[in-house]
Structure formats: C-alpha cells, structure tokens
Design an enzyme around this catalytic site. Sequence first.
Site, PDB file in Angstrom:
ATOM      1  N   MET A 105       5.325  13.175 -56.455  1.00 34.11           N
ATOM      2  CA  MET A 105       4.705  12.089 -55.697  1.00 34.11           C
ATOM      3  C   MET A 105       3.849  11.157 -56.553  1.00 34.11           C
ATOM      4  SD  MET A 105       6.062  12.661 -52.875  1.00 34.11           S
ATOM      5  CE  MET A 105       5.219  11.600 -51.711  1.00 34.11           C
ATOM      6  N   HIS A 124      16.126  10.240 -53.789  1.00 30.03           N
ATOM      7  CA  HIS A 124      15.390   9.541 -52.735  1.00 30.03           C
ATOM      8  C   HIS A 124      16.171   9.666 -51.421  1.00 30.03           C
ATOM      9  CE1 HIS A 124      12.535   6.633 -51.140  1.00 30.03           C
ATOM     10  NE2 HIS A 124      13.566   6.084 -50.505  1.00 30.03           N
TER      11      HIS A 124
HETATM   12  C1  GRF Z   1      13.234  15.007 -50.802  1.00 26.39           C
HETATM   13  O1  GRF Z   1      13.567  14.491 -49.535  1.00 26.39           O
HETATM   14  C2  GRF Z   1      13.457  13.982 -51.871  1.00 26.39           C
HETATM   15  O2  GRF Z   1      14.525  13.120 -51.602  1.00 26.39           O
HETATM   16  C3  GRF Z   1      12.159  13.205 -51.851  1.00 26.39           C
HETATM   17  O3  GRF Z   1      11.167  14.173 -51.614  1.00 26.39           O
HETATM   18  C4  GRF Z   1      11.740  15.272 -50.923  1.00 26.39           C
HETATM   19  C5  GRF Z   1      11.465  16.484 -51.757  1.00 26.39           C
HETATM   20  O4  GRF Z   1      11.871  17.671 -51.104  1.00 26.39           O
HETATM   21  N1  GRF Z   1      11.967  12.465 -53.077  1.00 26.39           N
HETATM   22  P1  GRF Z   1      11.869  19.028 -51.898  1.00 26.39           P
HETATM   23  O5  GRF Z   1      10.461  19.210 -52.472  1.00 26.39           O
HETATM   24  O6  GRF Z   1      12.891  18.936 -52.989  1.00 26.39           O
HETATM   25  O7  GRF Z   1      12.189  20.075 -50.894  1.00 26.39           O
END
Ligand code: GRF
Length: 228
Positions: A105, A124
């Site tokens: 993030m 994404h």
């Molecule tokens: C996923 O939906 C990805 O596309 C986005 O953040 C989410 C991460 O999920 N960037 P995870 O931590 O891999 O379960």
Amino acid sequence: MPSETPTRAPLLPVVNRRLAVLVSGRGSNLQSIIDASARAELDATVAIVISDRAEAHGLSRARAAGIEAMHLRPGDYSGRDDYDRVIAKLLNDRDVGLICLAGFMRRLGAPLLEAFPNRILNIHPSLLPAFPGLDAQRQALEHGVRVSGATVHLVSSELDAGPIVLQAAVPVLDADTVETLSARILVEEHRLYPEAIRIVLEGGWEVRGRLFIPRLDGASTGRLQAGS
Ligand code: GRF
C-alpha cells in the site's frame, strides 16, 4: 560488399528468477505465487517478503513457507526515498531479479524504480486504466460497469499506469456487492499473477512507450484472458 543479413533486435536477457514480494496485508496473491512455484508451474523462487506493516498476514505466510520475511517500519526512516533505498539494497544483496507488489500500500520512489527498471510488477483489481487507486472494486460498482477484472502491469512512476502485461475480465453481476465482486476478481488474480511473472521471467519482451510487447514466438498466451 557482402549482403546484409536482417538483424533482429536483441532479446532482453532472461530475468533472474529470484523474486521479492512486497505486501501490506492478507497476502493471498503472495500465497498464489508461493504455491505456483511449489507446484513447479512457475520456475521461480521467492527469496524474500517485505512488509511495511508488522501485522501483515503475508509475513506469516512467508515464514510458514520457510521464506525470509521482514517488517520495515516506514516511521524508522527519514522519508520515502530513504525507505526505498534500504529495500533496493536488501534486494540487491539477495540477488533479486524481479519485485512483485502484492497488495503493497505504498507508492514507490525513484531509488527503487531506478534500481529495478521494468523489473517491478503490480497487480490491481480492475481493468486498468479504469479505476486506478484505492477501492477499485467499489469504483467499478459505483460506475455501473458490466465487466471489470484484474491487471498485472509493470510499475512506473505513475500510479497504476505502467505497461500492461496481462489482464483478465470478470463479469459484474446485478446483485454484486464489493465483497462478492472482489472475491470473483481475486480468483482471477491468483491465476493471473503467476502467469504474468512467468511471461516476464521468460524474457524476450520489450517496452515501447506505454506498451509491453510480448515475445512473438508464442511463449506468452495473450494479453487479455477471459475470466472463468
Ligand atoms: C488485491 O486485490 C490486489 O489486486 C490489490 O490488493 C489486494 C491484495 O490482496 N493490489 P492480497 O493481500 O494479495 O490478498
């Protein structure tokens, strides 16, 4: 004069198959990469997992798989560049060839982008360039689109805007909530990310402006994949 043989542009060298995965939370995409590699569907090794959040479940997933897992607290560094420089050094020390952002993030700064040019991937949960940024699934529902999906792209300095490696389309249903749509997209993410990593590690592709140009001999399976 000898006749000139047409020359092909040299193929990019095969990317080193040691991966770093950067996570901030749940880590289900990290898990899909670990699992694909354990099943030998993806010829790559996750060398290290780094998180900006101590409580990220991704770190526990990494430890459970015997992978080095590191929490780097942003507050311990003087700024984003300092933080990114430390990550770049850690990854270079571990001979990492490709960075995979999986729910990380934080925006990346120049020190990382320059240390790994066209060697950073992100996933994404929308069909970019639609709905970049946070809450992509909510944005899709609020916009009333009938199709959304997932995108894996190379990371550039622009948010969610680097060259697109692969996409998968997912229908949006009338009864969808953010949760149901996110779950349907996530199934595709877990399939798409290892496949995109495989394509990038294969080498032979190039970037022209905004475009990721896959190698032409069929190693890549197409840039838009229908969701199941
Ligand atoms: C996923 O939906 C990805 O596309 C986005 O953040 C989410 C991460 O999920 N960037 P995870 O931590 O891999 O379960």
